[in-house]
Design a protein around this motif. Sequence first.
Motif, PDB file in Angstrom:
ATOM      1  N   ALA A   1       0.852  -1.189   0.000  1.00 31.55           N
ATOM      2  CA  ALA A   1       0.000   0.000   0.000  1.00 31.55           C
ATOM      3  C   ALA A   1       0.885   1.236   0.000  1.00 31.55           C
ATOM      4  CB  ALA A   1      -0.917  -0.019   1.223  1.00 31.55           C
ATOM      5  N   HIS A   2       0.264   2.403  -0.009  1.00 35.10           N
ATOM      6  CA  HIS A   2       0.979   3.670   0.069  1.00 35.10           C
ATOM      7  C   HIS A   2       0.467   4.416   1.284  1.00 35.10           C
ATOM      8  CE1 HIS A   2       2.500   2.820  -3.948  1.00 35.10           C
ATOM      9  NE2 HIS A   2       1.257   2.571  -4.334  1.00 35.10           N
ATOM     10  N   TRP A   3       1.313   5.250   1.881  1.00 32.80           N
ATOM     11  CA  TRP A   3       0.953   5.893   3.137  1.00 32.80           C
ATOM     12  C   TRP A   3      -0.367   6.661   3.067  1.00 32.80           C
ATOM     13  CZ3 TRP A   3       3.171   4.066   7.238  1.00 32.80           C
ATOM     14  CH2 TRP A   3       4.443   3.500   7.137  1.00 32.80           C
ATOM     15  N   PRO A   4      -0.686   7.357   1.964  1.00 34.07           N
ATOM     16  CA  PRO A   4      -1.982   8.046   1.905  1.00 34.07           C
ATOM     17  C   PRO A   4      -3.184   7.103   1.950  1.00 34.07           C
ATOM     18  CG  PRO A   4      -0.465   8.964   0.287  1.00 34.07           C
ATOM     19  CD  PRO A   4       0.176   7.714   0.812  1.00 34.07           C
ATOM     20  N   ASN A   5      -2.952   5.790   1.677  1.00 36.26           N
ATOM     21  CA  ASN A   5      -4.060   4.825   1.741  1.00 36.26           C
ATOM     22  C   ASN A   5      -4.514   4.550   3.168  1.00 36.26           C
ATOM     23  OD1 ASN A   5      -2.356   3.019  -0.836  1.00 36.26           O
ATOM     24  ND2 ASN A   5      -4.130   4.329  -1.126  1.00 36.26           N
ATOM     25  N   LEU A   6      -3.680   4.893   4.151  1.00 46.48           N
ATOM     26  CA  LEU A   6      -3.981   4.590   5.557  1.00 46.48           C
ATOM     27  C   LEU A   6      -4.839   5.715   6.132  1.00 46.48           C
ATOM     28  CD1 LEU A   6      -1.551   2.788   4.833  1.00 46.48           C
ATOM     29  CD2 LEU A   6      -0.681   3.147   7.151  1.00 46.48           C
ATOM     30  N   PRO A   7      -6.119   5.453   6.423  1.00 46.34           N
ATOM     31  CA  PRO A   7      -7.028   6.524   6.861  1.00 46.34           C
ATOM     32  C   PRO A   7      -6.553   7.175   8.163  1.00 46.34           C
ATOM     33  CG  PRO A   7      -8.231   4.502   6.354  1.00 46.34           C
ATOM     34  CD  PRO A   7      -6.778   4.154   6.376  1.00 46.34           C
TER      35      PRO A   7
ATOM     36  N   LEU B   1      -4.342   0.455  12.403  1.00 48.50           N
ATOM     37  CA  LEU B   1      -5.722  -0.019  12.551  1.00 48.50           C
ATOM     38  C   LEU B   1      -6.693   1.087  12.194  1.00 48.50           C
ATOM     39  CD1 LEU B   1      -7.915  -2.020  13.652  1.00 48.50           C
ATOM     40  CD2 LEU B   1      -7.485  -1.011  15.907  1.00 48.50           C
ATOM     41  N   ALA B   2      -7.650   0.786  11.312  1.00 53.11           N
ATOM     42  CA  ALA B   2      -8.720   1.711  10.958  1.00 53.11           C
ATOM     43  C   ALA B   2     -10.039   1.072  11.362  1.00 53.11           C
ATOM     44  CB  ALA B   2      -8.705   2.022   9.456  1.00 53.11           C
TER      45      ALA B   2
ATOM     46  N   ASN C   1      -8.610   5.586  14.255  1.00 53.31           N
ATOM     47  CA  ASN C   1      -7.518   5.235  13.349  1.00 53.31           C
ATOM     48  C   ASN C   1      -6.201   5.537  14.042  1.00 53.31           C
ATOM     49  OD1 ASN C   1      -9.504   4.786  11.343  1.00 53.31           O
ATOM     50  ND2 ASN C   1      -9.454   6.945  10.757  1.00 53.31           N
ATOM     51  N   ARG C   2      -5.416   4.519  14.299  1.00 54.61           N
ATOM     52  CA  ARG C   2      -4.148   4.775  14.981  1.00 54.61           C
ATOM     53  C   ARG C   2      -3.155   3.641  14.767  1.00 54.61           C
ATOM     54  NH1 ARG C   2      -5.674   4.792  21.362  1.00 54.61           N
ATOM     55  NH2 ARG C   2      -6.920   6.547  20.615  1.00 54.61           N
ATOM     56  N   LEU C   3      -1.891   3.976  14.965  1.00 54.69           N
ATOM     57  CA  LEU C   3      -0.816   2.988  14.858  1.00 54.69           C
ATOM     58  C   LEU C   3      -0.751   2.183  16.147  1.00 54.69           C
ATOM     59  CD1 LEU C   3       1.525   1.868  13.169  1.00 54.69           C
ATOM     60  CD2 LEU C   3       3.004   3.585  14.240  1.00 54.69           C
ATOM     61  N   MET C   4      -0.803   0.873  16.012  1.00 54.78           N
ATOM     62  CA  MET C   4      -0.745  -0.055  17.129  1.00 54.78           C
ATOM     63  C   MET C   4       0.492  -0.939  16.970  1.00 54.78           C
ATOM     64  SD  MET C   4      -3.721   0.882  18.411  1.00 54.78           S
ATOM     65  CE  MET C   4      -4.051  -0.336  19.677  1.00 54.78           C
ATOM     66  N   VAL C   5       0.737  -1.797  17.952  1.00 49.97           N
ATOM     67  CA  VAL C   5       1.842  -2.746  17.860  1.00 49.97           C
ATOM     68  C   VAL C   5       1.329  -4.130  18.265  1.00 49.97           C
ATOM     69  CG1 VAL C   5       4.206  -3.283  18.525  1.00 49.97           C
ATOM     70  CG2 VAL C   5       3.453  -0.908  18.469  1.00 49.97           C
ATOM     71  N   ALA C   6       1.599  -5.128  17.442  1.00 50.84           N
ATOM     72  CA  ALA C   6       1.114  -6.495  17.673  1.00 50.84           C
ATOM     73  C   ALA C   6       1.989  -7.177  18.716  1.00 50.84           C
ATOM     74  CB  ALA C   6       1.123  -7.284  16.365  1.00 50.84           C
TER      75      ALA C   6
ATOM     76  N   SER D   1     -10.100  -2.454   9.386  1.00 54.54           N
ATOM     77  CA  SER D   1      -9.084  -2.853   8.413  1.00 54.54           C
ATOM     78  C   SER D   1      -7.719  -2.643   9.042  1.00 54.54           C
ATOM     79  CB  SER D   1      -9.204  -2.016   7.131  1.00 54.54           C
ATOM     80  OG  SER D   1     -10.478  -2.178   6.539  1.00 54.54           O
ATOM     81  N   ILE D   2      -6.733  -3.401   8.579  1.00 50.80           N
ATOM     82  CA  ILE D   2      -5.390  -3.288   9.146  1.00 50.80           C
ATOM     83  C   ILE D   2      -4.329  -3.286   8.053  1.00 50.80           C
ATOM     84  CG2 ILE D   2      -5.875  -4.212  11.445  1.00 50.80           C
ATOM     85  CD1 ILE D   2      -5.008  -6.942  10.510  1.00 50.80           C
ATOM     86  N   TRP D   3      -3.262  -2.549   8.345  1.00 53.07           N
ATOM     87  CA  TRP D   3      -2.068  -2.520   7.505  1.00 53.07           C
ATOM     88  C   TRP D   3      -0.882  -2.875   8.388  1.00 53.07           C
ATOM     89  CZ3 TRP D   3      -6.240   0.464   7.039  1.00 53.07           C
ATOM     90  CH2 TRP D   3      -6.769   0.711   5.764  1.00 53.07           C
TER      91      TRP D   3
END
Length: 399
Positions: free
Chosen positions: A53-59, A330-331, A342-347, A382-384
């Motif tokens: 994906a590309h960074w702008p794709n991440l809501p 995570l969106a 919508n935020r960056l998480m860590v698995a 959705s997840i990236w």
Amino acid sequence: MKNQSCFSIILILLALLAGCTSKITESPGTVKQTDKPEIKLPDETRLSTHVVAHWPNLPGWSEDDLYAAWQAFKQSCSVLRQQLIWQEVCNAATNMQATDNKSLRMFFENQFTPYQVIANDGNKKGLVTGYYEPLLHGSRQPSEHYRYPVYGAPDELLTIDLGTLYPELKDLRLRGRLDGRRVVPYYSRAEIMSDPTILKGHELFWVNDEVELFFLQIQGSGRILLESGEIVKVGFADQNGYPYNSIGRILVQQGELPLEKASMQGIKQWGQLNPDKLPLLLEQNARFVFFRELPEDLSGPIGALGVPLTAGRSIAIDPRSIPQGAPVFLATTWPNTDKPLNRLMVAQDTGSAIKGGIRVDFFWGYGPEAASQAGRMKQQGSIWVLMPNSYTVPQLAQQ
């Protein structure tokens, strides 16, 4: 999925009991026998596809405050840097001087490539639930008021790791006990609840609420306020090897609760109103969790990765879909609302009920607000997954 897992286990155990010699071929999911026909095992090692994906794709990527996620990722690096692919990016994270949001965004965009996770059935969305760190009231000694034991792991509990012989089953560990010279399943929840002598001597604490104790087992960690005023932390030590069975779903199927009220709060209320029916309900989830007392200075409960979890930034995932320790964007939406989350998480964690290509359990932290959010969370999302730039996947698609 659960039936496939059981089928895989049965086939493997039959092969082992037959005493045949075997080796793993390069084709995942296939066990090659030297003196017997091939046994085809269900391929459960890959539950999703990672698509560039590309960074702008991440809501909402450009609006997220990344500092807490960066701190959580550095916790992951204490484990990840043992793997070559993560060493460079972990060193860069550790050595960062500027930690303002602009610098952190540049760090992630320069060091990582985002991949959208797509389930094997083609879905780009999956279930997002929540969990938290509960507070129970208890004692180190039993009494009429504190009569429900929190158990440590028993010495007789065996862990059978098949990953060495079957690499595609590296995340599968069976539990059992010895009965003479035979390895048999460990005791179920119903057996443990009906016979206190099974785990006698392994009690860590006693608490005052059976339903809260049950949910402590589901959450996997928590805190206990003792009579003395001391608060102790307990974390997951082991489990008895049985699959998780949702008591909320059982209550819905039995007509005891409508679907919209089958939340943690609804189940607790049902238990308070139906104390006579409660033991039989709990027994229908055969899975039983054992605990250990944790150091009091830990910043959070210990997840499956082996590092403390960060409230609002750690998630539990299925490691057959997402690498443990990886950053995951995570969106989704806030519990019971349409408001974007919508935020960056860590698995950094896993769970017995967290199975599937797109399946996330969001760690909300400790306290009443965390409990409220976790109990109500049942959203689509959705997840990236963010992987180091050196990471490649076969036949990579472009988004």
